[in-house]
Design a protein around this motif. Structure first.
Motif, PDB file in Angstrom:
ATOM      1  N   PHE A 163      -3.143  -2.419  19.598  1.00 16.53           N
ATOM      2  CA  PHE A 163      -2.026  -1.480  19.635  1.00 16.53           C
ATOM      3  C   PHE A 163      -2.510  -0.045  19.467  1.00 16.53           C
ATOM      4  O   PHE A 163      -2.115   0.859  20.218  1.00 16.53           O
ATOM      5  CB  PHE A 163      -1.024  -1.834  18.533  1.00 16.53           C
ATOM      6  CG  PHE A 163       0.103  -0.857  18.399  1.00 16.53           C
ATOM      7  CD1 PHE A 163       1.163  -0.862  19.298  1.00 16.53           C
ATOM      8  CD2 PHE A 163       0.115   0.091  17.375  1.00 16.53           C
ATOM      9  CE1 PHE A 163       2.199   0.045  19.185  1.00 16.53           C
ATOM     10  CE2 PHE A 163       1.146   0.998  17.264  1.00 16.53           C
ATOM     11  CZ  PHE A 163       2.197   0.982  18.166  1.00 16.53           C
ATOM     12  N   ALA A 164      -3.376   0.195  18.477  1.00 16.76           N
ATOM     13  CA  ALA A 164      -3.894   1.540  18.241  1.00 16.76           C
ATOM     14  C   ALA A 164      -4.713   2.025  19.431  1.00 16.76           C
ATOM     15  O   ALA A 164      -4.610   3.183  19.855  1.00 16.76           O
ATOM     16  CB  ALA A 164      -4.737   1.556  16.965  1.00 16.76           C
ATOM     17  N   TYR A 220      -6.100   4.466   8.686  1.00 19.41           N
ATOM     18  CA  TYR A 220      -5.584   4.152   7.351  1.00 19.41           C
ATOM     19  C   TYR A 220      -4.386   3.211   7.434  1.00 19.41           C
ATOM     20  O   TYR A 220      -4.188   2.362   6.558  1.00 19.41           O
ATOM     21  CB  TYR A 220      -5.201   5.446   6.624  1.00 19.41           C
ATOM     22  CG  TYR A 220      -6.386   6.294   6.234  1.00 19.41           C
ATOM     23  CD1 TYR A 220      -7.351   5.817   5.358  1.00 19.41           C
ATOM     24  CD2 TYR A 220      -6.560   7.569   6.767  1.00 19.41           C
ATOM     25  CE1 TYR A 220      -8.460   6.579   5.008  1.00 19.41           C
ATOM     26  CE2 TYR A 220      -7.662   8.352   6.427  1.00 19.41           C
ATOM     27  CZ  TYR A 220      -8.617   7.853   5.557  1.00 19.41           C
ATOM     28  OH  TYR A 220      -9.704   8.596   5.210  1.00 19.41           O
ATOM     29  N   GLY A 221      -3.607   3.356   8.486  1.00 21.27           N
ATOM     30  CA  GLY A 221      -2.501   2.425   8.673  1.00 21.27           C
ATOM     31  C   GLY A 221      -2.977   1.004   8.879  1.00 21.27           C
ATOM     32  O   GLY A 221      -2.386   0.054   8.362  1.00 21.27           O
ATOM     33  N   LEU A 222      -4.089   0.876   9.633  1.00 16.40           N
ATOM     34  CA  LEU A 222      -4.662  -0.454   9.850  1.00 16.40           C
ATOM     35  C   LEU A 222      -5.139  -1.060   8.537  1.00 16.40           C
ATOM     36  O   LEU A 222      -4.940  -2.255   8.273  1.00 16.40           O
ATOM     37  CB  LEU A 222      -5.824  -0.359  10.837  1.00 16.40           C
ATOM     38  CG  LEU A 222      -6.592  -1.657  11.126  1.00 16.40           C
ATOM     39  CD1 LEU A 222      -5.660  -2.707  11.711  1.00 16.40           C
ATOM     40  CD2 LEU A 222      -7.755  -1.398  12.079  1.00 16.40           C
ATOM     41  N   VAL A 229      -3.850 -10.133  12.684  1.00 15.24           N
ATOM     42  CA  VAL A 229      -3.338  -8.785  12.405  1.00 15.24           C
ATOM     43  C   VAL A 229      -4.343  -7.728  12.830  1.00 15.24           C
ATOM     44  O   VAL A 229      -3.978  -6.697  13.409  1.00 15.24           O
ATOM     45  CB  VAL A 229      -2.996  -8.650  10.906  1.00 15.24           C
ATOM     46  CG1 VAL A 229      -2.688  -7.206  10.554  1.00 15.24           C
ATOM     47  CG2 VAL A 229      -1.815  -9.541  10.554  1.00 15.24           C
ATOM     48  N   THR A 230      -5.629  -7.972  12.572  1.00 19.22           N
ATOM     49  CA  THR A 230      -6.657  -7.001  12.947  1.00 19.22           C
ATOM     50  C   THR A 230      -6.723  -6.820  14.457  1.00 19.22           C
ATOM     51  O   THR A 230      -6.768  -5.688  14.965  1.00 19.22           O
ATOM     52  CB  THR A 230      -8.027  -7.458  12.418  1.00 19.22           C
ATOM     53  OG1 THR A 230      -7.965  -7.600  10.994  1.00 19.22           O
ATOM     54  CG2 THR A 230      -9.107  -6.441  12.766  1.00 19.22           C
ATOM     55  N   LEU A 251      -4.032  11.716  14.379  1.00 16.66           N
ATOM     56  CA  LEU A 251      -3.405  10.442  14.752  1.00 16.66           C
ATOM     57  C   LEU A 251      -4.380   9.294  14.584  1.00 16.66           C
ATOM     58  O   LEU A 251      -4.023   8.211  14.095  1.00 16.66           O
ATOM     59  CB  LEU A 251      -2.901  10.518  16.193  1.00 16.66           C
ATOM     60  CG  LEU A 251      -2.304   9.219  16.768  1.00 16.66           C
ATOM     61  CD1 LEU A 251      -1.081   8.790  15.958  1.00 16.66           C
ATOM     62  CD2 LEU A 251      -1.947   9.394  18.245  1.00 16.66           C
ATOM     63  N   LEU A 252      -5.638   9.505  14.980  1.00 20.39           N
ATOM     64  CA  LEU A 252      -6.660   8.468  14.845  1.00 20.39           C
ATOM     65  C   LEU A 252      -6.874   8.107  13.378  1.00 20.39           C
ATOM     66  O   LEU A 252      -6.972   6.927  13.020  1.00 20.39           O
ATOM     67  CB  LEU A 252      -7.962   8.947  15.478  1.00 20.39           C
ATOM     68  CG  LEU A 252      -9.118   7.940  15.501  1.00 20.39           C
ATOM     69  CD1 LEU A 252      -8.736   6.705  16.308  1.00 20.39           C
ATOM     70  CD2 LEU A 252     -10.378   8.571  16.080  1.00 20.39           C
TER      71      LEU A 252
END
Length: 426
Positions: free
Chosen positions: A25-26, A137-139, A18-19, A131-132
């Motif tokens: 993706f990011a 935080y989404g990660l 996942v990481t 966005l970053l």
């Protein structure tokens, strides 16, 4: 890697996957956004600068309020730019910081010198930073969710493994004919269960062969021993020569040792030692003196001085033959390695000590003296001390060997309190 549990490995692998995927993706998203900005703003600013160079009069329009994000520097106006900007070669530059604002900068070289056109992209940069932060935080949230889901999934994945573990744990050592593959048919665990069944089947066959051999050997050996002892008794009643009497005594002792060995072997071959006749408690000091007397001829031939020290009264609730096998092997080893030396025998506080002044055992060989078939004698079999260790383990006796080459060996057997009692209390 196999030191960690399977559950931890599943969670760890899920988090890594996942990481990596989320980071890629990011990163790709940010890279695409940055490239789009550089291309879009670069083309826009470049085209505007070309117009301003070819039509200087149109530069006046940039002072209008509607075009407040544009700045055009030419001639003397270039001096208002920071020195670091003026030193840049002609080209396109994205996200240049000037007075805490971010600009897209286009520099062109004309005969009169360099001209500069900037476009304020501070709002875009702020959006990019937002966005970053959102991606970061989404990660974190994704990782937390991944850990929770991996933990939940691992329970589901490992439930058949736990069921197999519980099933195997409930199988007792004495159970035979147990087959479990049918309980796990249709899953990967079923393959493990089938492999266990195959191994269990071979083990059952092996145990059955060993039991059959032990029972047959016991019967076939005891019968001729009984005949021999009966014949010795007949001869002993009619013997007139002291030499013949001593020879018959040696035959009787040898037959007794053989019976003791058979009894010890049968005892060790049974799970839990069940089915053995313990008989009367063994008077250990008397048996110890008897064993020393049995080896009196070998002791004399090897010119060994045997010193029997304090022999505390002690009863052992153990078959006499098994105790005698233990004493015989320890004392015989001391005799065989102590020619011309001295052997000290002591029994005190439930501890038997047999110490010799023989050749000793090298330090690197000492950890292996109880191993099966390991021997330090050229003609030895390596079975004696292994048999002694197995007997001690079965009765929870502690046996220790301390040895030094050239100075001798000391063997100490500490008997279990439950099996030993003071004679006076008996």
């Amino acid at each position: 890697m196999y030191r960690n549990s399977l559950k931890r490995r599943i969670i760890f692998t899920t988090v890594i996957i996942v990481t990596v995927v989320s980071t890629l993706f990011a990163g790709c998203l940010l890279l695409i956004k940055q490239r789009l900005e550089e291309t879009t703003f670069g083309r826009l600013v470049h085209e505007h600068l070309e117009i301003l160079i070819n039509e200087p009069a149109s530069a006046e329009i940039l002072s209008h309020a509607l075009f407040n994000e544009w700045r055009f520097y030419r001639g003397e106006g270039v001096a208002r730019l920071p020195e670091s900007i003026r030193q840049l070669p002609p080209g396109s530059y994205h996200s240049i910081n000037i007075d805490d604002r971010f600009y897209h900068l286009q520099i062109e070289q004309i005969p009169e010198g360099k001209v500069y056109l900037t476009y304020d992209v501070t709002e875009w940069e702020q959006q990019e930073h937002a966005l970053l932060a959102t991606l970061f935080y989404g990660l974190v949230v994704v990782l937390i969710v991944a850990v929770l889901m991996a933990n939940r999934s691992s329970r589901i994945i490992l439930s058949p493994v736990k069921a197999l573990t519980a099933r195997l744990t409930n199988i007792e050592p004495g159970d035979r004919g147990v087959r479990i593959a049918g309980e796990f048919r249709g899953s990967e665990i079923g393959q493990i269960a089938s492999a266990f069944d195959n191994y269990s089947a071979r083990l059952d066959q092996f145990v059955e062969r060993e039991r059959s051999f032990t029972a047959s050997a016991s019967h076939e050996l005891r019968t001729p021993l009984s005949v021999m002892l009966g014949a010795v008794d007949v001869l002993d009643a009619n013997v007139d020569s002291p030499v013949a009497e001593r020879a018959l005594g040696r035959i009787r002792r040898a037959c007794g040792e053989m019976q003791a060995f058979i009894e010890a072997t049968l005892f060790l071959s049974r799970e839990g030692g069940g089915g053995i006749n313990r008989g009367e408690p063994v008077n250990l000091p008397s048996l110890l003196q008897e064993v020393v007397e049995d080896y009196r001829d070998r002791i004399a031939a090897a010119t060994i001085d045997v010193q029997i020290e304090a022999l505390s009264p002690m009863l052992l609730d153990v078959p006499a033959g098994i105790v005698k096998i233990t004493l015989n092997n320890i004392l015989l080893n001391a005799i065989e390695h102590s020619e011309g030396g001295r052997i000290r025998v002591a029994l005190q506080d439930n501890r038997l000590t047999i110490a010799d002044t023989g050749v000793g055992i090298p330090e690197d060989q000492l950890p292996h003296v109880f191993d099966r078939s390991y021997t330090t004698k050229p003609s030895g079999t390596g079975m004696g001390l292994n048999l002694v260790k197995r007997i001690c383990d079965r009765f929870n006796w502690q046996i220790e060997i301390d040895s030094e080459p050239g100075r001798g060996t000391t063997v100490v057997v500490s008997f279990q309190v439950s099996d030993a009692a003071d004679i006076s209390a008996a």
